[in-house]
Design an enzyme around this catalytic site. Structure first.
Site, PDB file in Angstrom:
ATOM      1  CB  SER A  65      -5.748 -15.849  -1.638  1.00 23.73           C
ATOM      2  OG  SER A  65      -4.379 -15.669  -1.888  1.00 23.73           O
ATOM      3  CD  GLN A  88      -5.145 -12.951  -5.417  1.00 26.02           C
ATOM      4  OE1 GLN A  88      -5.004 -13.871  -4.620  1.00 26.02           O
ATOM      5  NE2 GLN A  88      -4.122 -12.381  -6.035  1.00 26.02           N
ATOM      6  CE1 TYR A 148      -1.018 -10.921  -5.281  1.00 21.07           C
ATOM      7  CE2 TYR A 148      -1.027 -13.016  -4.098  1.00 21.07           C
ATOM      8  CZ  TYR A 148      -1.144 -11.638  -4.106  1.00 21.07           C
ATOM      9  OH  TYR A 148      -1.394 -10.976  -2.935  1.00 21.07           O
ATOM     10  CB  THR A 164      -3.875  -9.057  -6.916  1.00 20.84           C
ATOM     11  OG1 THR A 164      -5.065  -9.579  -6.326  1.00 20.84           O
ATOM     12  CG2 THR A 164      -3.228  -8.096  -5.938  1.00 20.84           C
ATOM     13  CE  LYS A 173      -7.820  -7.484  -3.192  1.00 25.02           C
ATOM     14  NZ  LYS A 173      -6.445  -7.406  -2.686  1.00 25.02           N
ATOM     15  CB  SER A 187      -7.682  -2.705  -3.215  1.00 24.33           C
ATOM     16  OG  SER A 187      -6.928  -3.435  -2.247  1.00 24.33           O
ATOM     17  CG  HIS A 219      -2.221  -6.040  -1.048  1.00 25.52           C
ATOM     18  ND1 HIS A 219      -2.267  -6.604  -2.291  1.00 25.52           N
ATOM     19  CD2 HIS A 219      -1.959  -7.075  -0.205  1.00 25.52           C
ATOM     20  CE1 HIS A 219      -2.031  -7.903  -2.208  1.00 25.52           C
ATOM     21  NE2 HIS A 219      -1.851  -8.216  -0.953  1.00 25.52           N
ATOM     22  CG  ASP A 275      -9.825  -4.222  -0.506  1.00 17.15           C
ATOM     23  OD1 ASP A 275      -9.031  -3.258  -0.496  1.00 17.15           O
ATOM     24  OD2 ASP A 275      -9.526  -5.332  -0.975  1.00 17.15           O
ATOM     25  N   GLY A 282     -11.152  -7.966   4.516  1.00 16.50           N
ATOM     26  CA  GLY A 282     -10.041  -8.909   4.652  1.00 16.50           C
ATOM     27  C   GLY A 282      -9.862  -9.364   6.078  1.00 16.50           C
ATOM     28  NE  ARG A 283      -4.644  -6.276   8.344  1.00 18.09           N
ATOM     29  CZ  ARG A 283      -4.460  -5.457   7.301  1.00 18.09           C
ATOM     30  NH1 ARG A 283      -5.502  -4.822   6.762  1.00 18.09           N
ATOM     31  NH2 ARG A 283      -3.261  -5.273   6.783  1.00 18.09           N
TER      32      ARG A 283
END
Ligand code: FNR
Length: 393
Positions: free
Chosen positions: A128, A160, A162, A188, A259, A281, A283, A317, A340-341
């Protein structure tokens, strides 16, 4: 006998057998503010829950009487997966999603623990922009761990992005990622503004001392203007639009993956723009609440791009917690899923080993699901027409 049975029960009930076991254990060990930051979503968390329920609503209809006995040297189903025009191979169709601040889960090693798990499992870690470890250090650990402990690993790093309000800073991030060996850029696009995460507001979420978004601190100069600008916020550029893709493509030769796509029109537009992949996705339910769940969005997207000449990788995802979830996503056309989690739960429970265990559990479950559905290869999953879309439940 009773004593033995009780011992066995205590032992097995303590064993962490699946992703939900890791989730519950992580809940025990993480401070409330951090657990909430990781686990919750926006508004009423309907999308967060629907991502999970979407997979449960879909039912499988297995094929039978197919020889699924050992077809690889490992004595289990071969589920190696090729991505990005076969330039990338992973051990099964599951990738580590970009998530912020891994040092909140594992203060000592953070992303350096996650990257070891990615190497051990021969998969991709997507790092990230808001990682709590510098991308150069993660890349260094990736190389070191492969060389020293897993010379056969086909693991890769993706970065990734931003896009920040300051385009020069964004460009610098891309150049740094390319220079230190990241193999794809994941842009993203569902985060033009932070979603309404009420739990974080109620908890007055703030970063513990010593943990910060290290990639946004230039050259370790904690007093630079760059560092000051990003200490407390990540000013993401809400003016980002389709026309900016050309600019990104002009400054990098890395494959570009978008994404955060849910609408079929956007999938078509992405192809027009010459990108190499999309990630369906929302998010993880942290941005627009009541957004369609990702597995419900996937079929329309696959239909929309079916006849396009330029073929791209479609990933998905959100809510993947079981091997059967991965199988359903692949059956509906995804090249791979991202999680992710689940990785954050593994990290919180037992650092690198915990994250590795979570991946290995999902791989085993996926292989079992393949066998029980009569699939010997990844291609069989698509051919076998396994998923029932409109079941009556
Ligand atoms: C995220 N996600 C995310 N995505 C991204 O592109 N950049 C980021 O920095 C983050 N950070 C982040 C933090 C936390 C705590 C979570 C839970 C998620 C979204 C992530 O990449 C992915 O889309 C979802 O996590 C997928 O859903 P599951 O697997 O968590 O259900």
């Amino acid at each position: 006998i009773e004593e033995k049975a009780n011992k066995y029960l205590t032992k097995t009930s303590r064993a962490l057998l699946n992703v939900e076991d890791y989730h519950q254990q992580a809940k025990q060990v993480l401070p409330q503010m951090i657990y909430d930051f990781y686990s919750t979503g926006s508004d009423d968390q309907l999308t967060l829950n629907d991502n999970l329920q979407g997979f449960r609503r879909l039912k499988l209809r297995p094929k039978i009487l197919i020889d699924v006995s050992s077809h690889s040297t490992e004595n289990s189903i071969n589920c190696q997966t090729q991505l990005l025009n076969s330039t990338t191979i992973i051990s099964f169709p599951c990738i580590i999603a970009p998530t912020a601040l891994h040092r909140l889960a594992n203060n000592e090693h953070g992303e350096l623990a996650t990257v070891r798990a990615a190497v051990a499992c021969s998969t991709i870690m997507c790092v990230s922009t808001t990682a709590s470890t510098r991308m150069e250090l993660i890349a260094e650990e990736h190389r070191r761990h492969i060389k020293t402990n897993y010379p056969q690993s086909t693991s890769q790093l993706w970065y990734q992005l931003y896009v920040l309000k300051n385009r020069q800073h964004s460009q610098k991030l891309i150049e740094r990622a390319e220079k230190c060996g990241y193999k794809a850029l994941v842009l993203t696009v569902d985060h033009c503004h932070l979603g309404n995460r009420e739990c974080d507001v109620r908890n007055n979420f703030s970063l513990p001392n010593g943990i910060q978004t290290e990639n946004l601190i230039d050259d370790h100069d904690y007093d630079s203007e760059f560092a000051k600008a990003y200490r407390n916020t990540v000013p993401i550029d809400s003016s980002l639009s389709w026309k900016d893709l050309k600019w990104i493509q002009s400054i990098t030769s890395l494959p570009l993956i978008i994404k955060g796509i849910i609408h079929p029109d956007d999938a078509r537009e992405a192809i027009k723009q010459g990108i190499q992949g999309i990630i369906v996705s929302n998010h993880g339910g942290r941005q627009l609440d009541t957004c369609l769940s990702t597995i419900d969005a996937l079929p329309d997207i696959m239909n929309a791009i079916r006849n396009e000449k330029h073929k791209i990788d479609v990933y998905i995802d959100g809510g993947i917690r079981r091997g059967t979830d991965i199988l359903k996503a692949v059956a509906l056309g995804a090249k791979a899923v991202l999680i992710g989690r689940p990785i954050l739960w593994g990290l919180a429970v037992n650092g690198a080993q915990g994250a590795q265990n979570v991946m290995e559990i999902l791989k085993k479950e996926f292989q079992l699901a393949m066998m029980l559905c009569g699939c010997r290869t990844i291609e069989d999953i698509i051919k076998n027409d396994l998923v029932v879309m409109n079941n009556r439940n």
